[in-house]
Design a protein around this motif. Structure first.
Motif, mmCIF file in Angstrom:
data_model
loop_
_atom_site.group_PDB
_atom_site.id
_atom_site.type_symbol
_atom_site.label_atom_id
_atom_site.label_comp_id
_atom_site.label_asym_id
_atom_site.label_seq_id
_atom_site.Cartn_x
_atom_site.Cartn_y
_atom_site.Cartn_z
ATOM 1 N N SER A 66 51.096 45.496 29.802
ATOM 2 C CA SER A 66 51.688 44.970 31.041
ATOM 3 C C SER A 66 51.101 45.629 32.276
ATOM 4 O O SER A 66 50.864 44.959 33.286
ATOM 5 N N TYR A 67 50.862 46.949 32.236
ATOM 6 C CA TYR A 67 50.293 47.584 33.428
ATOM 7 C C TYR A 67 48.781 47.666 33.396
ATOM 8 O O TYR A 67 48.143 47.844 34.443
ATOM 9 N N TYR A 68 48.172 47.528 32.213
ATOM 10 C CA TYR A 68 46.716 47.653 32.150
ATOM 11 C C TYR A 68 46.009 46.485 32.830
ATOM 12 O O TYR A 68 44.827 46.570 33.149
ATOM 13 N N SER A 69 46.731 45.399 33.068
ATOM 14 C CA SER A 69 46.125 44.247 33.743
ATOM 15 C C SER A 69 45.620 44.605 35.134
ATOM 16 O O SER A 69 44.781 43.892 35.697
ATOM 17 N N ILE A 70 46.127 45.711 35.709
ATOM 18 C CA ILE A 70 45.625 46.174 37.008
ATOM 19 C C ILE A 70 44.114 46.341 36.971
ATOM 20 O O ILE A 70 43.398 46.013 37.928
ATOM 21 N N PHE A 71 43.601 46.833 35.841
ATOM 22 C CA PHE A 71 42.181 47.150 35.745
ATOM 23 C C PHE A 71 41.315 45.915 35.526
ATOM 24 O O PHE A 71 40.089 46.024 35.444
ATOM 25 N N ALA A 72 41.931 44.754 35.451
ATOM 26 C CA ALA A 72 41.192 43.495 35.485
ATOM 27 C C ALA A 72 41.444 42.762 36.794
ATOM 28 O O ALA A 72 40.557 42.058 37.293
ATOM 29 N N MET A 73 42.636 42.947 37.368
ATOM 30 C CA MET A 73 42.983 42.252 38.605
ATOM 31 C C MET A 73 42.200 42.788 39.799
ATOM 32 O O MET A 73 41.662 42.018 40.599
ATOM 33 N N VAL A 74 42.159 44.111 39.945
ATOM 34 C CA VAL A 74 41.503 44.710 41.106
ATOM 35 C C VAL A 74 40.015 44.346 41.166
ATOM 36 O O VAL A 74 39.523 43.918 42.231
ATOM 37 N N PRO A 75 39.239 44.468 40.079
ATOM 38 C CA PRO A 75 37.844 44.037 40.149
ATOM 39 C C PRO A 75 37.691 42.561 40.493
ATOM 40 O O PRO A 75 36.741 42.167 41.181
ATOM 41 N N LEU A 76 38.637 41.746 40.031
ATOM 42 C CA LEU A 76 38.554 40.315 40.313
ATOM 43 C C LEU A 76 38.738 40.045 41.806
ATOM 44 O O LEU A 76 38.068 39.167 42.378
ATOM 45 N N VAL A 77 39.628 40.798 42.461
ATOM 46 C CA VAL A 77 39.814 40.658 43.906
ATOM 47 C C VAL A 77 38.523 40.963 44.642
ATOM 48 O O VAL A 77 38.088 40.200 45.529
ATOM 49 N N TYR A 78 37.867 42.059 44.284
ATOM 50 C CA TYR A 78 36.623 42.446 44.948
ATOM 51 C C TYR A 78 35.482 41.495 44.600
ATOM 52 O O TYR A 78 34.601 41.248 45.431
ATOM 53 N N MET A 79 35.478 40.970 43.383
ATOM 54 C CA MET A 79 34.420 40.050 42.987
ATOM 55 C C MET A 79 34.493 38.765 43.808
ATOM 56 O O MET A 79 33.474 38.252 44.281
ATOM 57 N N PHE A 80 35.713 38.241 44.001
ATOM 58 C CA PHE A 80 35.870 37.037 44.809
ATOM 59 C C PHE A 80 35.544 37.309 46.277
ATOM 60 O O PHE A 80 34.910 36.492 46.955
ATOM 61 N N ALA A 81 35.956 38.480 46.788
ATOM 62 C CA ALA A 81 35.659 38.825 48.178
ATOM 63 C C ALA A 81 34.158 39.002 48.404
ATOM 64 O O ALA A 81 33.659 38.779 49.514
ATOM 65 N N SER A 82 33.436 39.374 47.338
ATOM 66 C CA SER A 82 31.987 39.581 47.448
ATOM 67 C C SER A 82 31.223 38.277 47.594
ATOM 68 O O SER A 82 30.032 38.290 47.901
ATOM 69 N N MET A 83 31.889 37.165 47.371
ATOM 70 C CA MET A 83 31.231 35.862 47.494
ATOM 71 C C MET A 83 31.204 35.358 48.928
ATOM 72 O O MET A 83 30.637 34.305 49.202
#
Length: 597
Positions: A112-129
């Motif tokens: 339940s809390y480990y999803s943070i380590f997939a969510m945060v990179p996804l935010v930066y990946m989308f912002a990098s576009m």
């Protein structure tokens, strides 16, 4: 030694799942073990190596010998011999089966809390576009008005003190990093990383959207690919992609200004490296076992019975060491870059704790093709987070189906229900409170896992016994397992676990002092209360036994249905144990016989 069946103990017999399958590739188990080294929660929050490779490698090898490899071997033995997950494998000593249920609750909490380590990179990946990176010096101008006076001192607006300026002499300036400031703006919380600030609860819509994407990907994977062969292929290809991206990014980061100083430091031995290295032995192996407990038990249960777990355990341990060195090299190259920019005045607890997630975005904003490199970097982090989430979910679901035979006919419903429930819990961690205080849960689960490891040593090497364990593992791998190795496991490995436990208690104590009530409730529900299942299950096992109290206790401590699942292996095992003449022939117990009772 006569191996009892569950019938004699008055318990429900174990029903093997004949459709669970095996690894399509014999080395898929090794790939799965290597994937656990990308457990970046421990690496990001607890330690950075900052030692020379000359000192680190021997010390890590000591850690491998003291407790990493021994525990991988013990857990792999339980899974491979029993062909079942970490609940059913405790039929080795049925009275301790409650530990399996504790682990199940613990692992659901971790996912339940480990999803943070997939969510945060996804935010930066989308912002990098975006054409202009929002954390680049050009993009920073668009939201400079949101910064405080303190935050305006950053690596895009360096404060350089003149030698003749004595007004602010000897004042330390903390140069903030734009990519870290960008993360704070997601929550409108300037004091995001200050423990005890208890800012107003605020959920980030960006993280919320990414959480939905993460769990949607998980649902699709389990809906389409929930079988052992396909799961092994997913792990194998994902690990190769991660290793390729890691090597590529290390090469690119090595061209940063004065990166040679990092490599020179890596190969320069000092006395402080030696002393600090030995003091950190308990920490190095935290990444080895994955975010949850019992992962190796379930993963090894998909091995063929004669698989040499000793050789594979060393492949996994040494491979994980190289991966950790690579990740640490990336983090040190990042820190070196900011030290060069700020004339070695760069220091902040914020950037230190999230150095692999938040800081590198600003580093790559200065590179050519900055958007491409940032996307590749955060795709690697996202992929590593998803790999751990999928592996954890797969082991949880497999363990549930191994233990509860009635649920095997409703796998799709159980999978979707568990993922949906876990996703709902994880939404709390898209808030500012969840992002900062979840580390307390990390330390709590870390303590629980260590305690279970200590109990596991007691169960396998003392209650089940040295001689039986040695005999079983030699029969399984068809290789000599020396007595000194057993004694090493019995007397030396616990010392490593005790050091880890002491380290964890200190972290958890200070973490809970600064956390909030919600995290305390999480810890109570998922970590503290499940421990009550162990004595409860002991009482349950004793009540449902037959005979006197002493007889029930003895039978509860002896293995029930403890034999290889495959018919051919089972018959060979009976012949080797000289049990072919016992009255309850194990090879006569079939699934039809069990289901008819």
């Amino acid at each position: 030694m006569v191996y009892e069946t569950s019938y004699e103990s008055g318990r429900t017999p174990f029903i093997p799942d004949t459709k669970r399958g095996y690894w399509a590739n014999p080395y898929d188990f090794v790939y799965a073990g290597l994937g656990l080294a990308f457990r970046l929660d421990v690496f990001t929050w607890f330690y950075l190596m900052q030692l020379s490779v000359i000192s680190y490698v021997p010390i890590y090898l000591i850690s491998l010998c003291i407790y990493i490899i021994p525990f991988i071997v013990i857990k792999s033995f339980l899974g491979q011999f029993s062909s079942s997950g970490y609940i059913s494998a405790f039929r080795l000593t049925p009275i301790f089966k409650g530990i399996g249920y504790v682990s199940l609750a613990l692992n659901i909490c971790v996912v339940s809390y480990y999803s943070i380590f997939a969510m945060v990179p996804l935010v930066y990946m989308f912002a990098s576009m975006q054409p202009t990176l929002p954390w680049g010096c050009e993009g920073l101008k668009n939201w400079t008005h949101k910064l405080t006076e303190r935050e305006k001192i950053n690596v895009c607006n360096l404060y350089v003190q003149n030698e003749t300026d004595h007004t602010y002499k000897n004042i330390f300036y903390n140069h903030h990093i734009p990519s870290v400031l960008y993360f704070k703006t997601l929550f409108n919380d300037i004091n995001l990383f200050k423990y005890g600030s208890f800012a107003k609860f605020f959920m980030s819509w960006q993280l919320l959207v990414c959480a939905i994407i993460v769990w949607t990907v998980a649902i699709i994977i389990f809906y389409k690919f929930f079988n052992t062969e396909r799961f092994g292929q997913i792990i194998r290809y994902t690990v190769w992609i991660l290793l390729g991206l890691l090597v590529l990014l290390i090469i690119r980061f090595s061209f940063l200004h004065n990166s040679g100083a990092v490599y020179a430091r890596f190969f320069t031995l000092t006395w402080s490296d030696i002393t600090n290295g030995f003091a950190s032995i308990p920490v190095y192996g935290l990444t080895a076992f994955g975010p949850g407990w019992g992962i190796f038990i379930t993963l090894s249960s998909f091995n063929k019975f004669k698989t040499n777990i000793m050789k594979q355990s060393w492949f996994i341990g040494l491979g994980q060491m190289l991966i950790v060195i690579g990740l640490d090299l990336l983090s040190n190259l990042t820190r070196q870059h900011f030290s060069e920019l700020t004339n070695f005045k760069y220091f902040s607890d914020v950037e230190y704790l999230w150095v692999l997630y938040l800081s590198p975005a600003s580093v790559m904003s200065h590179m050519e093709w900055a958007n491409l490199w940032t996307i590749l970097y955060y795709f690697m982090l996202f992929l590593s987070g998803m790999l751990l989430i999928i592996t954890q979910l797969f082991t949880i679901l497999t363990t549930i189906f191994d233990e509860f035979a009635a649920l095997r006919e409703r796998k799709a419903e159980v999978c979707m229900g568990l993922i949906a429930a876990t996703a709902a819990i994880s939404l709390y961690f898209t808030s500012n409170h969840g992002v900062i205080y979840f580390v307390v849960l990390l330390t709590d689960t870390y303590i629980t896992q260590t305690l279970i490891n200590l109990v596991l040593l007691l169960i396998v090497l003392w209650i089940y016994g040295r001689e039986r364990f040695q005999r079983d593992i030699e029969f399984m791998i068809n290789e000599r397992f020396s007595t000194w190795k057993i004694n090493f496991l019995r007397f030396v490995a616990p010392l490593g676990m005790l050091m880890i436990l002491l380290y964890g208690f200190v972290l958890a104590f200070f973490g809970h002092l600064a956390s909030n009530i919600v995290i305390a409730v999480f810890a109570l529900i998922f970590i503290i209360i499940p421990w009550l299942l162990i004595p409860v299950y002991v009482v349950y096992a004793m009540r449902h036994g037959m005979g006197s109290f002493k007889t029930r206790f003895q039978r509860s401590c002896r293995p029930n249905d403890w034999y290889p699942v495959e018919q051919e292996d089972r018959q060979c095992y009976e012949e080797a144990m000289c049990n072919m003449d016992i009255t309850h022939q194990l090879n006569e117990i079939t699934d039809n016989d069990i289901s008819s009772i």
